[in-house]
Design a protein around this motif. Sequence first.
Motif, PDB file in Angstrom:
ATOM      1  N   ALA A  59       0.864  -1.122   0.005  1.00  0.00           N
ATOM      2  CA  ALA A  59      -0.033  -0.087  -0.038  1.00  0.00           C
ATOM      3  C   ALA A  59       0.750   1.202  -0.034  1.00  0.00           C
ATOM      4  CB  ALA A  59      -0.800   0.048   1.206  1.00  0.00           C
ATOM      5  N   HIS A  60       2.018   1.053   0.597  1.00  0.00           N
ATOM      6  CA  HIS A  60       2.936   2.264   0.684  1.00  0.00           C
ATOM      7  C   HIS A  60       3.424   2.947  -0.610  1.00  0.00           C
ATOM      8  CE1 HIS A  60       6.353  -0.262   1.176  1.00  0.00           C
ATOM      9  NE2 HIS A  60       7.284   0.700   0.466  1.00  0.00           N
ATOM     10  N   CYS A  61       3.146   2.041  -1.448  1.00  0.00           N
ATOM     11  CA  CYS A  61       3.648   2.496  -3.029  1.00  0.00           C
ATOM     12  C   CYS A  61       2.908   3.700  -3.526  1.00  0.00           C
ATOM     13  CB  CYS A  61       3.583   1.099  -3.910  1.00  0.00           C
ATOM     14  SG  CYS A  61       4.777  -0.024  -3.614  1.00  0.00           S
ATOM     15  N   ALA A  82      -1.771  -3.990  -0.963  1.00  0.00           N
ATOM     16  CA  ALA A  82      -2.689  -3.435  -1.986  1.00  0.00           C
ATOM     17  C   ALA A  82      -2.601  -4.303  -3.119  1.00  0.00           C
ATOM     18  CB  ALA A  82      -2.082  -2.252  -2.361  1.00  0.00           C
ATOM     19  N   LEU A  83      -3.787  -4.162  -3.936  1.00  0.00           N
ATOM     20  CA  LEU A  83      -3.915  -4.823  -4.989  1.00  0.00           C
ATOM     21  C   LEU A  83      -4.141  -3.779  -6.143  1.00  0.00           C
ATOM     22  CD1 LEU A  83      -6.735  -7.312  -3.484  1.00  0.00           C
ATOM     23  CD2 LEU A  83      -4.566  -8.149  -4.673  1.00  0.00           C
ATOM     24  N   GLY A 123       6.777  -3.750  -2.137  1.00  0.00           N
ATOM     25  CA  GLY A 123       5.965  -4.390  -2.944  1.00  0.00           C
ATOM     26  C   GLY A 123       6.058  -5.895  -3.405  1.00  0.00           C
ATOM     27  N   GLY A 124       7.466  -6.039  -3.693  1.00  0.00           N
ATOM     28  CA  GLY A 124       7.989  -7.030  -4.111  1.00  0.00           C
ATOM     29  C   GLY A 124       7.727  -8.504  -3.240  1.00  0.00           C
ATOM     30  N   PRO A 125       7.687  -9.741  -3.943  1.00  0.00           N
ATOM     31  CA  PRO A 125       7.467 -10.765  -3.248  1.00  0.00           C
ATOM     32  C   PRO A 125       8.607 -11.259  -2.502  1.00  0.00           C
ATOM     33  CG  PRO A 125       7.551 -11.292  -5.521  1.00  0.00           C
ATOM     34  CD  PRO A 125       7.745  -9.940  -5.497  1.00  0.00           C
TER      35      PRO A 125
END
Length: 352
Positions: A111-113, A165-166, A260-262
Amino acid sequence: MSHTISPVGWALQFLQEIESMQLLKSAFFHLFLLTLSCAAKAAQHKNVVCSHRPAVNEEEEDLSSEILGNHDADAGAWPWLVSVQIASKDGTYGHTCSGSIIDNYWVLTAAHCFKAKVANNVEKIMLVFGLEQISRFSKNTYARPVAEVIKHENYNPDTESNDIALIKVTDSILFTDYVQPVCLQNQRLDIAELKPCVTAGWGMVEGKGKRTDILQEQEISIIPTAICNQGDWYNGSLSDQVLCAGFKWAGPDRCQTDSGGPLVCKVLGAGKFYQLGITNWGLGCGQRVHPGIYTSVRKYIEWIQWKTSKLSEMQVGSERARMASSPLNINDGIHSQTFGVLTVVGLVILFI
């Protein structure tokens, strides 16, 4: 009083009946073609499995934590990795965050992206798939515009809690040897059974200097939250909604623009990677007793299902498929029989 139909009238009535039959046949035939098309699409979707890595020879793959640091990743090594790019004032797009493909239309990220104002305008966001080198698109690379960004309702930018986030794309993601969805962790896993755990991205190495151009990969370890919450580590600030991963001492870590990366780990029993975490935050990059912090995917599975309506068959059925003793299960048989019946019916309609 009886009425006699003239030969001409009888002929006209006969032609009208033939025309009606032709129209009915045409309608049935078009319905048949539409049904076949839907069945073919469903079969194609069903055959897609998560965490498939067709471009990689996993038997020859060498992921060793004995050599610390970032290394160039082979093309297609992490086919679920997505570059989240945002347009600048001059209209050019630049890599800002990473994400992971979880379905035909959905990408999972942090989400912070989307703190910046421009990041809340979907028209300014572009997702790039199959990317290996930031400065150059290859034949395996393509982009998709964004239809919607969904941040967790309880995301707190001050504490970075609920940092998930999505992103939904406008057009279906095309799966290739270099673009594939990742399996999501949906149950508790034994840390001892996870090896290796890997992160990948284009972020700055050691938190300084320029961003890397070629995709970097590194093996790290999951560290129990109890250890990471020690006084000289994160001093009890970590909740059970996050994971701590890296090394007890200084070592590889994800840095800026890797957000955000996995974080993926290979489950020995399943023989494939599952996404356990989403790159969240950390104190510096690779610093002593301050490993990286990742949003725990398992804690948000129900939220993901709710926001995407449902997880696709590739996610929900991944465990069932792994546990199946036969390559042909009941559902496959039903689909095959239905397809066969539809084919016969369609041919009968065509030739009667």
